[in-house]
Write an enzyme that holds these catalytic residues in place. Structure first.
Site, PDB file in Angstrom:
ATOM      1  N   GLY A  23       0.818  -1.201   0.000  1.00  0.00           N
ATOM      2  CA  GLY A  23       0.000   0.000   0.000  1.00  0.00           C
ATOM      3  C   GLY A  23       0.853   1.252   0.000  1.00  0.00           C
ATOM      4  N   ALA A  24       0.203   2.394   0.099  1.00  0.00           N
ATOM      5  CA  ALA A  24       0.905   3.674   0.104  1.00  0.00           C
ATOM      6  C   ALA A  24       1.832   3.770   1.311  1.00  0.00           C
ATOM      7  CB  ALA A  24      -0.109   4.819   0.126  1.00  0.00           C
ATOM      8  N   GLY A  43       6.658   0.948   2.172  1.00  0.00           N
ATOM      9  CA  GLY A  43       8.060   0.589   2.061  1.00  0.00           C
ATOM     10  C   GLY A  43       8.339  -0.333   0.894  1.00  0.00           C
ATOM     11  N   LYS A  44       7.371  -0.445  -0.032  1.00  0.00           N
ATOM     12  CA  LYS A  44       7.531  -1.391  -1.146  1.00  0.00           C
ATOM     13  C   LYS A  44       8.655  -0.973  -2.099  1.00  0.00           C
ATOM     14  CE  LYS A  44       3.671   0.707  -3.747  1.00  0.00           C
ATOM     15  NZ  LYS A  44       3.436   1.798  -2.762  1.00  0.00           N
ATOM     16  N   HIS A  65      13.404   9.477  -4.337  1.00  0.00           N
ATOM     17  CA  HIS A  65      13.727   8.161  -4.897  1.00  0.00           C
ATOM     18  C   HIS A  65      15.131   8.162  -5.490  1.00  0.00           C
ATOM     19  CE1 HIS A  65       9.981   5.570  -5.116  1.00  0.00           C
ATOM     20  NE2 HIS A  65       9.578   6.628  -4.456  1.00  0.00           N
ATOM     21  N   ARG A  66      15.460   9.223  -6.221  1.00  0.00           N
ATOM     22  CA  ARG A  66      16.768   9.290  -6.868  1.00  0.00           C
ATOM     23  C   ARG A  66      17.895   9.300  -5.833  1.00  0.00           C
ATOM     24  NH1 ARG A  66      14.939  13.332 -10.825  1.00  0.00           N
ATOM     25  NH2 ARG A  66      14.536  12.280 -12.802  1.00  0.00           N
ATOM     26  N   GLU A 102      12.809   6.954 -18.082  1.00  0.00           N
ATOM     27  CA  GLU A 102      11.427   7.350 -17.802  1.00  0.00           C
ATOM     28  C   GLU A 102      10.568   6.941 -18.994  1.00  0.00           C
ATOM     29  OE1 GLU A 102      11.427  11.470 -16.827  1.00  0.00           O
ATOM     30  OE2 GLU A 102      12.331  11.150 -14.851  1.00  0.00           O
TER      31      GLU A 102
END
Length: 399
Positions: free
Chosen positions: A229-230, A233-234, A270-271, A282
């Site tokens: 889910g949001a 930690g996926k 993320h980067r 992308e």
């Protein structure tokens, strides 16, 4: 060449003294670890640690035959007593090589953090690489002949394994043993799972290992789907599964969304946590990437790929959906699933797990929820490994 792991823990050991954390509370009995110290053929001691003589005795070994004691990193704790009969410990300058009367050759390797790594070649020609805690090799230039065994901080510095793989020093049959294990990761199943993702394993203190003997090295699954889910930690879990490998291609399906500062902040976060050696593409055009040969793919995420695919067939319009949009989307999902089935690349994909909470208020929202569930099911059917991440904890659904 034979290696006895007198200790496999971090410099402070595991559990850490007076640490109340959950990981230390669980590190009892066989899960407890002394500071890492290695005894090679009873003749070479790598890292002198507190209680090393007792550790050797518990492992059925003696230090009486030790002819050389080498240190890999600065010792910040209280002075360590040198057991009677042991030679004075030393650190070898980077690039220097020692030849022992026992037939062992030791070469000192430069690290990117305080410490020295040692490459040991035994009289039988077997090759062992030992790296200090919190460090990775610096200035490696390939190709390098694969080591038979690598003992390293596989949990704290997985990028060290990536650097070794990049130059060929870590091959498919290299036995990778995790050392300097600390309380950052709970012992047991979770620790074994994370190490297996890096192609490594942990062994208890006192284990005796023949260097060069074939071991069933953990296989990294070819295809992995990480659901959650949001903010579960996926994405972190997916990145963790490939951080010990070089030249990963990170496939971002969300685009840039110009003018959206909140989205830009998410992308930047993320980067920032990705290894510097990874590249980014992308795109939502996943099928050609899956059909090509190349480095591992990390796809983040399938949920945004589905949004793009539904946009392309105008699935949000009821009339379009009924007169061809549904069939067109099914064809796109089928093409993607077929590409996953046939790919020869290592793939880790991320997707949102939906349908367990509030029912969307709109028909288009319910349509998206249903189609994402179908996409996840089709993708998971082609994967050897499927994980569900809940509150940062990864639960294995398959594999």
């Amino acid at each position: 060449m034979e290696l006895t792991l007198l200790g496999t823990g971090a410099p402070l050991g595991l559990p850490r003294p007076d640490c109340p954390c959950a990981a230390c509370a669980r590190a009892l009995g066989p899960a407890a670890r002394a500071a890492t110290s290695l005894l090679v053929d009873g003749a070479l001691l790598l890292d002198l640690t507190p209680g090393v003589a007792f550790a050797a005795a518990r492992a059925g070994q003696s230090l009486a035959g030790v002819r050389q004691v080498l240190l890999t990193h600065p010792h910040d704790g209280p002075p360590v007593e040198i057991p009677a009969g042991l030679p004075q410990p030393v650190r070898v300058p980077d690039g220097r090589e020692l030849a022992l009367l026992t037939g062992h050759r030791v070469r000192a390797l430069a690290m990117d953090a305080p410490g020295t790594g040692y490459a040991v070649t035994g009289p039988d020609g077997m090759r062992l690489l030992y790296l200090p805690p919190g460090a990775a090799p610096a200035g490696l230039v390939g190709p390098v002949e694969p080591y038979d065994m690598v003992v390293a901080d596989a949990m704290g510095r997985p990028d060290a394994l990536a650097r070794l793989r990049a130059v060929g020093a870590l091959g498919p049959t290299t036995d990778v043993i995790a050392a300097h294990l600390d309380h950052d990761v709970p012992p047991g199943v979770e620790q074994a799972r994370r190490l297996a993702a890096a192609g490594a394993r942990a062994v208890p203190d006192g284990t005796v290992l023949p260097v060069g003997a074939y071991e069933d090295v953990p296989d990294v699954p070819r295809r992995t789907l990480v659901l959650g889910g949001a903010r579960s930690g996926k994405s972190v879990e997916a990145e963790r599964r490939l951080e010990a490998f070089p030249d990963v291609l990170y496939v971002a399906t969300g685009g840039t969304r110009g003018g959206d500062s909140e989205w830009a902040a998410r992308v930047a976060a993320h980067r920032e946590r990705r290894p510097g050696s990874w590249r980014t593409a992308e795109t939502c055009d996943l099928v050609p990437l899956l059909k090509e040969d190349g480095p591992p793919l990390l796809i983040d995420c399938l949920s945004l790929w589905l949004t793009d695919a539904m946009d392309a067939v105008n699935a949000w319009d009821d009339a379009e959906w009924a007169t061809g949009g549904e069939r067109a989307l099914r064809a796109r999902v089928g093409e993607l699933a077929a590409a996953v089935r046939e790919t020869r690349r290592t793939v880790v994909a991320v997707s949102n797990e939906v349908g367990s909470g509030i029912v969307p208020a709109t028909a288009s929202g319910r349509r998206y929820r249903d189609e994402l569930g179908r996409l996840n099911t089709a993708f998971a059917a082609e994967c050897e490994h499927v994980l569900l991440v809940v509150a940062g904890q990864a639960l294995t659904l398959r594999g």
